[in-house]
Design a protein around this motif. Structure first.
Motif, mmCIF file in Angstrom:
data_model
loop_
_atom_site.group_PDB
_atom_site.id
_atom_site.type_symbol
_atom_site.label_atom_id
_atom_site.label_comp_id
_atom_site.label_asym_id
_atom_site.label_seq_id
_atom_site.Cartn_x
_atom_site.Cartn_y
_atom_site.Cartn_z
ATOM 1 N N VAL A 238 53.225 -59.120 -114.792
ATOM 2 C CA VAL A 238 52.264 -60.173 -115.113
ATOM 3 C C VAL A 238 52.569 -60.747 -116.491
ATOM 4 O O VAL A 238 52.498 -61.952 -116.718
ATOM 5 C CB VAL A 238 50.819 -59.622 -115.062
ATOM 6 C CG1 VAL A 238 49.826 -60.668 -115.551
ATOM 7 C CG2 VAL A 238 50.466 -59.168 -113.656
ATOM 8 N N ALA A 239 52.953 -59.870 -117.418
ATOM 9 C CA ALA A 239 53.121 -60.279 -118.812
ATOM 10 C C ALA A 239 54.244 -61.281 -119.002
ATOM 11 O O ALA A 239 54.189 -62.109 -119.901
ATOM 12 C CB ALA A 239 53.370 -59.048 -119.687
ATOM 13 N N HIS A 240 55.271 -61.215 -118.193
ATOM 14 C CA HIS A 240 56.475 -61.987 -118.489
ATOM 15 C C HIS A 240 56.822 -63.011 -117.418
ATOM 16 O O HIS A 240 57.867 -63.650 -117.503
ATOM 17 C CB HIS A 240 57.651 -61.040 -118.687
ATOM 18 C CG HIS A 240 57.407 -60.007 -119.737
ATOM 19 N ND1 HIS A 240 57.216 -60.317 -121.059
ATOM 20 C CD2 HIS A 240 57.290 -58.652 -119.663
ATOM 21 C CE1 HIS A 240 57.007 -59.203 -121.754
ATOM 22 N NE2 HIS A 240 57.043 -58.193 -120.936
ATOM 23 N N ARG A 241 55.989 -63.168 -116.418
ATOM 24 C CA ARG A 241 56.260 -64.154 -115.381
ATOM 25 C C ARG A 241 55.626 -65.481 -115.751
ATOM 26 O O ARG A 241 54.496 -65.532 -116.246
ATOM 27 C CB ARG A 241 55.690 -63.691 -114.031
ATOM 28 C CG ARG A 241 56.364 -62.458 -113.480
ATOM 29 C CD ARG A 241 57.734 -62.793 -112.921
ATOM 30 N NE ARG A 241 58.411 -61.606 -112.437
ATOM 31 C CZ ARG A 241 59.602 -61.611 -111.881
ATOM 32 N NH1 ARG A 241 60.252 -62.748 -111.741
ATOM 33 N NH2 ARG A 241 60.166 -60.496 -111.466
ATOM 34 N N VAL A 242 56.350 -66.571 -115.490
ATOM 35 C CA VAL A 242 55.781 -67.897 -115.716
ATOM 36 C C VAL A 242 54.602 -68.127 -114.773
ATOM 37 O O VAL A 242 53.608 -68.751 -115.150
ATOM 38 C CB VAL A 242 56.858 -68.979 -115.523
ATOM 39 C CG1 VAL A 242 56.254 -70.375 -115.646
ATOM 40 C CG2 VAL A 242 57.977 -68.806 -116.545
ATOM 41 N N GLU A 243 54.689 -67.595 -113.554
ATOM 42 C CA GLU A 243 53.602 -67.710 -112.581
ATOM 43 C C GLU A 243 53.253 -66.300 -112.091
ATOM 44 O O GLU A 243 53.752 -65.842 -111.068
ATOM 45 C CB GLU A 243 54.003 -68.629 -111.431
ATOM 46 C CG GLU A 243 54.268 -70.066 -111.899
ATOM 47 C CD GLU A 243 54.499 -71.039 -110.756
ATOM 48 O OE1 GLU A 243 54.920 -70.577 -109.673
ATOM 49 O OE2 GLU A 243 54.255 -72.243 -110.938
ATOM 50 N N PRO A 244 52.397 -65.591 -112.832
ATOM 51 C CA PRO A 244 52.152 -64.168 -112.550
ATOM 52 C C PRO A 244 51.191 -63.940 -111.390
ATOM 53 O O PRO A 244 50.314 -64.756 -111.116
ATOM 54 C CB PRO A 244 51.534 -63.665 -113.864
ATOM 55 C CG PRO A 244 50.823 -64.872 -114.411
ATOM 56 C CD PRO A 244 51.695 -66.052 -114.034
ATOM 57 N N TRP B 14 61.000 -65.087 -119.568
ATOM 58 C CA TRP B 14 60.364 -64.049 -120.372
ATOM 59 C C TRP B 14 59.562 -64.676 -121.517
ATOM 60 O O TRP B 14 59.850 -65.787 -121.963
ATOM 61 C CB TRP B 14 61.401 -63.106 -120.989
ATOM 62 C CG TRP B 14 62.338 -62.456 -120.037
ATOM 63 C CD1 TRP B 14 63.675 -62.690 -119.901
ATOM 64 C CD2 TRP B 14 62.032 -61.423 -119.087
ATOM 65 N NE1 TRP B 14 64.216 -61.891 -118.930
ATOM 66 C CE2 TRP B 14 63.235 -61.094 -118.417
ATOM 67 C CE3 TRP B 14 60.858 -60.754 -118.739
ATOM 68 C CZ2 TRP B 14 63.284 -60.125 -117.422
ATOM 69 C CZ3 TRP B 14 60.922 -59.793 -117.749
ATOM 70 C CH2 TRP B 14 62.119 -59.481 -117.107
ATOM 71 N N THR B 15 58.591 -63.931 -122.010
ATOM 72 C CA THR B 15 57.999 -64.295 -123.289
ATOM 73 C C THR B 15 59.080 -64.177 -124.360
ATOM 74 O O THR B 15 60.106 -63.532 -124.167
ATOM 75 C CB THR B 15 56.832 -63.355 -123.625
ATOM 76 O OG1 THR B 15 57.279 -61.998 -123.542
ATOM 77 C CG2 THR B 15 55.668 -63.559 -122.675
ATOM 78 N N VAL B 16 58.853 -64.806 -125.525
ATOM 79 C CA VAL B 16 59.905 -64.867 -126.547
ATOM 80 C C VAL B 16 60.282 -63.476 -127.028
ATOM 81 O O VAL B 16 61.475 -63.161 -127.184
ATOM 82 C CB VAL B 16 59.458 -65.751 -127.724
ATOM 83 C CG1 VAL B 16 60.493 -65.715 -128.842
ATOM 84 C CG2 VAL B 16 59.248 -67.189 -127.250
ATOM 85 N N ASP B 17 59.298 -62.615 -127.262
ATOM 86 C CA ASP B 17 59.633 -61.271 -127.748
ATOM 87 C C ASP B 17 60.423 -60.484 -126.711
ATOM 88 O O ASP B 17 61.413 -59.816 -127.046
ATOM 89 C CB ASP B 17 58.370 -60.511 -128.170
ATOM 90 C CG ASP B 17 57.335 -60.404 -127.066
ATOM 91 O OD1 ASP B 17 57.306 -61.268 -126.170
ATOM 92 O OD2 ASP B 17 56.528 -59.445 -127.090
#
Length: 783
Positions: free
Chosen positions: A182-188, A419-422
């Protein structure tokens, strides 16, 4: 609930649901949490009224499981109901009088009829049913019967947890693998994804087995946000939906009074990571807490095996030795992390919390041992991802890198990034670990890759901001000033090679000279940037690091090395032998020529046509019609002949017959083959289907000037389409633009296409009005 009456009319229930979702003009709209509470109360009232009306009193009970049982009912969630009985003869009548009105009213229903024994038995054999019955809530009828089943199910759950634990863990892992984070998907997927609502239920189920504690405050808060987003998504979609699509995110954010979809994505990322970490730690802790029976109960406790200084393995986890002290050993945190990544063992939750409570901030510059452990961690590749995540969730990573806060959970701004930037930074570092043997300074490659996007989330040019941050971090880590400057230059110029390779003419010596001068003739920096470009692309998303992009960047780097070594670069703009031969053949007989060279991959197609309007569009359209993906197009004019060299690869199977390509080209040029219609049919038959109701992202245009060559580069970013290059060529030719070359990069479903336009004046002075006219035509063609 005044619209309901004691008759239990399900039509009234449906109307009441509609009023809650759409209260009408001038009436207060319920917030997400208030709406769930109202929906639960509404259904509880109707069900209990209906149960009383049909005589569901003694020896039978109606219980809610699933979302209604947990009091988490979203607007379009199904009702999960169980009718319990202890042998009543009229149970079928009761069931029919409960279920049929709900079906007739169009309300989703998942139902079952069980005796207490059957309920316990199904919970013992079906995990999904077990999870539901663990959360069962009495609605109507005999409360003693509901309590009896609830107690029996929980006792059986605790008693049988040892034999079922592997199935629980395996099903969770399989779900995470299939659905993703969920954290890193563009469409979670808010419900089923890793870190979603089902993981909160997983922790609750482990707690019901008395293996772990109930969810902590951060997980409870995360659950609230996930539920709120899912509630608003249901309300917006008008139906049950668990995947938050990009085009819905702004409206959901507005409903929750969050600034925009990016802030919503960031909040969701933080919430989901808290849930995911709790679920992962919960599974590990639960496995260690499983009751031991038989001979296993007589075995000695697991032995603590030394792994490194102050670090031991205990019960399959990395933990601290008894005499280890972070206050006395400044490298201990990173040594624990590096050991976990190297061995593939997770860090024990207790160890992480102990280090978070006792580890001081490292003094500047870091001790050499701490830098060594950091490099050891980063060099492990893929295993470092989970280790860094565990450090970050417990505050340890932010203590090591305070600059990390600005990129933590920061959502990407373009569709190519998954992914998120981190997380992207850590993924890129994992990719760079495979490339360290290609460079003289692997330590700088790893640190530079970890920091290359650290300037994002602060406003302004992230490369420029990142340079100063990288210098700051490099000094803190203890690098010497020359290395610190090199780290800063890596971050400042990390986009130089990919942008130049895709937006500039690599045959032009001016392009190569500019890159070399920008890098101050530093061969080591060039080597580092070449590998960073590959790691960055691989960590961005599927298809971003294509064979063609790899060829372009290696070609650019090779030409730069040649110039640094004092070699003479080839003359600019000279046609190849194949192009000259094709042009000569056209001059001789006046007919179009087409030649395919498949001796290397990707293949090249040389097309020579008597110079005429629509020549490029015709050639590009024929290639698209035969399912050839164009990576680059170079244009030359030799006398009265236009020569195009396309770099191509087949989307399916092998290359088509050159004779067939030439035949269709001739037909397209003389009007017998209408390419626009043929490509439209092909797109209708073969284009990927968009998810229901989803519109592609709108295309965008950017302009780049090249003062040295008097050309401008138009960059188109948009959604890939069959025959896109043909459509753009038609638009450019219609605007009278003089196209010098084109490069096409396909990134999954997206494209980044660059078109070099000659201004014809010896300087990059294409008038603003002309740019606007060309831009509108290109956007219309790409839309």
């Amino acid at each position: 609930m005044e619209v309901l009456n004691g008759s239990g009319d399900a039509g009234d229930l449906a109307k009441a649901r509609g009023v809650l979702l759409d209260p009408g003009a001038g009436k207060r709209r319920l917030g997400a949490e208030a709406l769930r509470t109202a929906l639960v109360d509404l259904h509880d009232f109707w069900l209990s009224s209906r149960a009383a009306a049909i005589g569901l009193t003694d020896r039978a009970a109606l219980v809610a499981v699933g979302a209604l049982g947990r009091r988490e009912l979203a607007p379009h969630s199904d009702l999960d109901l169980v009718l319990l009985h202890d042998g009543r003869k009229d149970v079928e009548r009761l069931a029919e009088q409960l279920w049929y009105p709900l079906w007739d009213a169009g309300i989703g229903l998942d139902h079952s009829v069980r005796t207490p024994g059957q309920a316990v038995q199904v919970a013992a054999t079906d995990l999904r049913a077990a999870f539901g019955l663990l959360e069962a809530r009495h609605i109507a009828g005999d409360p003693a019967l509901s309590d009896k089943v609830k107690v029996a199910v929980r006792q059986a759950w605790r008693a049988g947890i040892r034999s079922r634990f592997d199935e629980i863990a395996d099903s969770a892992q399989e779900r995470w693998r299939k659905v993703g984070d969920v954290a890193h998907r563009v469409e979670p997927d808010l419900k089923n994804g890793h870190g979603g609502l089902r993981d909160v239920q997983l922790v609750d189920a482990l707690a019901a087995a008395q293996l772990v504690d109930r969810p902590a405050a951060d997980v409870i808060a995360a659950r609230g946000l996930l539920l709120d987003v899912r509630t608003e998504l249901h309300r917006l979609a008008g139906r049950a939906r668990d995947v938050l699509r990009a085009q819905d995110a702004d409206e959901v954010a507005a409903a929750l009074e969050i600034a925009d979809r990016f802030e919503l994505a960031r909040a969701l990322s933080g919430a989901a990571r808290s849930v995911a970490f709790a679920a992962e730690v919960g599974l590990r802790s639960a496995r260690g807490a499983l009751p031991r029976r038989g001979l296993a109960a007589l075995r000695r406790a697991p032995v603590r095996s030394p792994l490194d200084t102050g670090v031991v393995e205990h019960a399959g986890e990395v933990t601290l030795a008894r005499d280890a002290s972070a206050a006395r050993d400044p490298a201990l945190v990173l040594r624990v992390a590096a050991t976990a990544a190297r061995t593939g063992l997770p860090v024990a939750a207790g160890t992480l919390h102990r280090l978070a409570d006792t580890a001081p901030e490292l003094r500047e510059p870091w001790p050499r041992s701490a830098l060594g452990e950091l490099l050891s961690l980063l060099g492990t590749g893929r295993p470092l991802v989970d280790v860094v995540e565990s450090l970050d969730r417990t505050g340890l990573w932010g203590r090591l890198f305070p600059e990390w806060g600005a990129v933590r959970d920061l959502p990407p701004r373009d569709r190519a990034h998954v992914w998120t930037v981190d997380r992207h930074l850590v993924e890129a570092c994992a990719q760079a670990a495979r490339l360290t043997t290609r460079v003289h300074r692997p330590d700088l490659l790893l640190i530079g890759t970890l920091l290359h996007d650290i300037g994002k989330g602060r406003g302004g040019d992230h490369s420029t901001i990142g340079e100063s941050l990288a210098i700051q971090v490099g000094r803190r880590l203890g690098f010497g000033e020359p290395d610190v400057a090199l780290l800063g230059a890596m971050v400042r110029h990390h986009l130089l090679l990919p942008h130049t390779a895709t937006r500039r003419d690599l045959e032009d010596p001016t392009t190569i000279t500019r890159v070399v001068e920008t890098l101050d003739h530093n061969g080591l920096l060039l080597d580092l940037l070449e590998q960073l470009a590959e790691a960055d692309s691989l960590a961005t998303g599927p298809g971003v690091w294509s064979p063609w992009k790899q060829t372009l960047i290696r070609d650019l780097a090779g030409r730069c090395r040649a110039l640094m070594a004092g070699e003479t670069l080839p003359a600019f703009g000279a046609p190849t032998e194949a192009e000259l031969a094709a042009a000569a053949a056209v001059t001789a007989d006046g007919r179009p020529q087409l030649r395919v060279d498949d001796t290397s991959a990707p293949a090249s197609v040389v097309v020579a046509i008597p110079d005429q309007p629509g020549a490029l569009a015709a050639a590009a359209g024929v290639l698209a019609l035969h399912s050839l993906e164009v990576h680059a197009a170079e244009l030359h004019t030799t006398g009265a002949v236009a020569v195009f060299t396309f770099t191509v690869s087949p989307k399916f199977g092998g290359l088509p017959d050159p004779a067939l390509l030439r035949s269709d080209l001739v037909r397209a040029l003389d009007g017998r083959l209408v390419l626009a219609e043929a490509l439209a049919r092909k797109e209708r038959d073969y284009a990927p289907m968009q998810p229901s109701g989803e519109a592609p992202a709108p295309p965008r245009v950017k302009w780049f000037d090249d003062e040295a060559t008097g050309a401008v580069v138009l960059e188109l970013r948009g959604t890939d389409r069959i025959g896109l290059l043909h459509r753009i060529a038609v638009a450019l030719e219609g605007c009278g633009a003089d196209l010098r070359w084109a490069r096409v990069a396909t990134l999954g479903a997206s494209v980044v296409d660059a078109f070099c336009l000659d201004s014809g004046s010896g300087a990059a002075t294409l008038a603003a009005a002309d740019r606007l006219r060309i831009e509108k035509a290109v956007l219309a063609a790409a839309g």
